[in-house]
Design an enzyme around this catalytic site. Structure first.
Site: not given
Ligand code: NVA
Ligand code: CP
Length: 307
Positions: A130, A222
């Site tokens: 990310h 997270d």
């Molecule tokens: N680790 C989480 C981050 C969301 C912004 C996901 O991948 O769902």
């Molecule tokens: N943190 C983040 O990526 O948030 P969303 O899933 O709302 O885009």
């Protein structure tokens, strides 16, 4: 800078610094009502194969603020959802648009998209990483602590996309990175190889959250079950018991230790409501900084630069 932002592993420390400095500048301009149409007439296609609030709104708003236009393509409703190959979608969008932001599952899909396009591709989250979120995190930490180098960054929880990007981003910027994950939930092997390869990198992967949190300047966590892992929720709740950012853990950190969470947060799971609220200014600054960091990325990748 390369054509695309696919993962932080592809960026040099100079690239990261350039993005953060550009983000500071664009944030200053926005806060002082200085409007410049750096991306006038440009279009960003945003492909979402997973849910989103922050990523969608910050990219769309950012594009608007830079004088351009963003369009939302849902994985389900576009022909991607009916199986049109990503290579074909890429070559079509390449003819219409000036950039593509994609949120999807496999990192390979994003890398593949970039191979088939001449326009920049920006990773808005994959199972692997990310990068845009971690650029916002680094921006927020640097704003509040003035420097990144030498700070201890601690990550507690799942060795997921956030962990992978934080390890790479933190180490590249000269931070000490300490990660605590339960066995079986380690970060990606490619990221661990990177973390253990660099001369001068200070990295540890431990099983005790207390060990990682000791002397930390920033604690990050997270969710225990990421998007796509909903069915593992119960198993994960057991595996991650004890991997919570709570008041007792924060006692072990340095005075003034920050807390970051990419959101959405699950109070009572990876973080207590008390710690979340005590650090909510930092966490919502982090969310705001998605906008500024991504405007910088779009400006640098999609703008008509002289150099
Ligand atoms: N680790 C989480 C981050 C969301 C912004 C996901 O991948 O769902
Ligand atoms: N943190 C983040 O990526 O948030 P969303 O899933 O709302 O885009």
């Amino acid at each position: 800078m390369k054509k695309d932002l696919l993962k932080l592993l592809d960026l040099s420390r100079e690239d990261l610094t350039l993005i953060l400095n550009t983000a500071d500048q664009l944030k200053y301009e926005q806060k002082h009502n200085i409007h410049r149409d750096y991306l006038k007439g440009k279009t960003l296609a945003m492909i979402f194969e997973k849910n989103s609030t922050r990523t969608r709104v910050s990219f769309e708003t950012g594009m608007f603020q830079l004088g351009g236009h963003a369009l939302f393509l849902s994985g389900k409703e576009s022909q991607i959802g009916r199986g049109e190959p990503v290579e074909d979608t890429a070559r079509v969008l390449d003819r219409y648009c000036d950039g593509i932001m994609i949120r999807t599952f496999a990192q390979e899909e994003v890398e593949n998209l970039a191979r088939y396009t001449h326009i920049p591709v920006i990773n808005g989250l994959t199972d692997f990483c990310h990068p845009c979120q971690v650029l916002a995190d680094l921006l927020t930490i640097r704003e509040r602590k003035a420097v990144l180098e030498g700070l201890k960054l601690c990550y507690i929880g799942d060795g997921n996309n956030m962990a992978n990007s934080l390890i790479v981003g933190g180490l590249k910027m000269g931070m000490e990175v300490a990660v605590a994950c339960p066995e079986g939930y380690d970060p990606d092997p490619q990221v661990l190889d990177f973390a253990r390869s660099g001369p001068g990198f200070r990295f540890s992967l431990v099983r005790a959250p207390q060990e990682a949190a000791a002397g930390a300047d920033v604690v990050v966590t997270d969710v225990w079950a990421s998007m796509g892992q909903e069915e593992e929720k119960a198993v994960r709740e057991k595996a991650f018991a004890g991997f919570q950012v709570n008041e007792a853990l924060m006692e072990l950190t340095n005075p003034g230790c920050m807390v970051q969470h990419c959101l959405p947060a699950h109070r009572g799971e990876e973080i207590t409501a008390g710690v979340f609220e005590a650090h909510s200014d930092e966490i919502f600054d982090e969310a705001e900084n998605r906008l500024h960091a991504q405007k910088a990325v779009m400006y640098l990748l999609m703008g008509n630069r002289e150099e």
